[in-house]
Design a protein around this motif. Structure first.
Motif, mmCIF file in Angstrom:
data_model
loop_
_atom_site.group_PDB
_atom_site.id
_atom_site.type_symbol
_atom_site.label_atom_id
_atom_site.label_comp_id
_atom_site.label_asym_id
_atom_site.label_seq_id
_atom_site.Cartn_x
_atom_site.Cartn_y
_atom_site.Cartn_z
ATOM 1 N N MET A 96 41.914 30.803 38.204
ATOM 2 C CA MET A 96 41.957 32.225 38.306
ATOM 3 C C MET A 96 41.466 32.724 39.633
ATOM 4 O O MET A 96 41.899 33.777 40.065
ATOM 5 N N ALA A 97 40.554 31.979 40.231
ATOM 6 C CA ALA A 97 39.978 32.420 41.489
ATOM 7 C C ALA A 97 41.048 32.488 42.556
ATOM 8 O O ALA A 97 41.036 33.357 43.412
ATOM 9 N N SER B 208 44.274 33.218 42.149
ATOM 10 C CA SER B 208 45.150 34.357 41.952
ATOM 11 C C SER B 208 44.453 35.664 42.327
ATOM 12 O O SER B 208 45.091 36.608 42.792
ATOM 13 N N ASP B 209 43.129 35.713 42.128
ATOM 14 C CA ASP B 209 42.379 36.910 42.547
ATOM 15 C C ASP B 209 42.412 37.063 44.062
ATOM 16 O O ASP B 209 42.571 38.168 44.581
ATOM 17 N N GLU B 210 42.271 35.946 44.762
ATOM 18 C CA GLU B 210 42.292 35.987 46.229
ATOM 19 C C GLU B 210 43.680 36.382 46.728
ATOM 20 O O GLU B 210 43.811 37.167 47.657
ATOM 21 N N TYR C 159 45.844 38.176 45.110
ATOM 22 C CA TYR C 159 46.013 39.598 44.792
ATOM 23 C C TYR C 159 45.306 40.477 45.835
ATOM 24 O O TYR C 159 45.874 41.472 46.303
ATOM 25 N N LEU C 160 44.093 40.100 46.196
ATOM 26 C CA LEU C 160 43.338 40.883 47.189
ATOM 27 C C LEU C 160 44.023 40.846 48.563
ATOM 28 O O LEU C 160 44.095 41.858 49.263
#
Length: 132
Positions: free
Chosen positions: A1-2, A4-6, A8-9
């Protein structure tokens, strides 16, 4: 998940930067466009020939000033400043006969002023010479 968060940001940051660039470009075009629309009429007006403005002649200005002093003398017949200025204006208007009356009154009011007497005598002398 980490991961995909990066992603996205990073994607979100690129979108924000792109929008900022678009807003900046639109703002610049708006600013320059409004400036052009403000400057064009000024340039057109400056390039057009200006109509001649009818300025009052020096003689009419002097006549208006003389009328003003005459009005003052109607209210204050012994106003020395108005008498002096009126006589000077009439001399400038080449109305020597009209200048004699206020000068005579000045000589009566101020017998100690030799300059009034001298000017009055000169005008009377010139009038006598021109009538001959």
């Amino acid at each position: 998940m980490a991961g995909s968060d990066e992603e996205y940001l990073i994607t979100r940051k690129k979108q924000i930067e792109r929008r900022q660039k678009i807003v900046t470009i639109v703002s610049m075009f708006s600013f320059f466009g409004s400036t052009v629309f403000a400057v064009i009429p000024v340039i057109q007006q400056a390039s057009q020939p200006k109509p001649a403005i009818a300025s009052p002649s020096a003689e009419s200005v002097l006549q208006q000033q003389a009328r003003g002093y005459e009005l003052v003398l109607q209210r204050e017949p012994e106003n020395q400043v108005a008498l002096e200025k009126l006589s000077v204006l009439r001399l400038q208007l080449k109305d020597a006969k009209g200048a004699i009356e206020p000068l005579e009154k000045l000589v009566q009011l101020r017998p100690d002023r030799q300059d009034y007497k001298v000017v009055l005598e000169q005008i009377i002398k010139q009038q006598g010479n021109s009538e001959q």
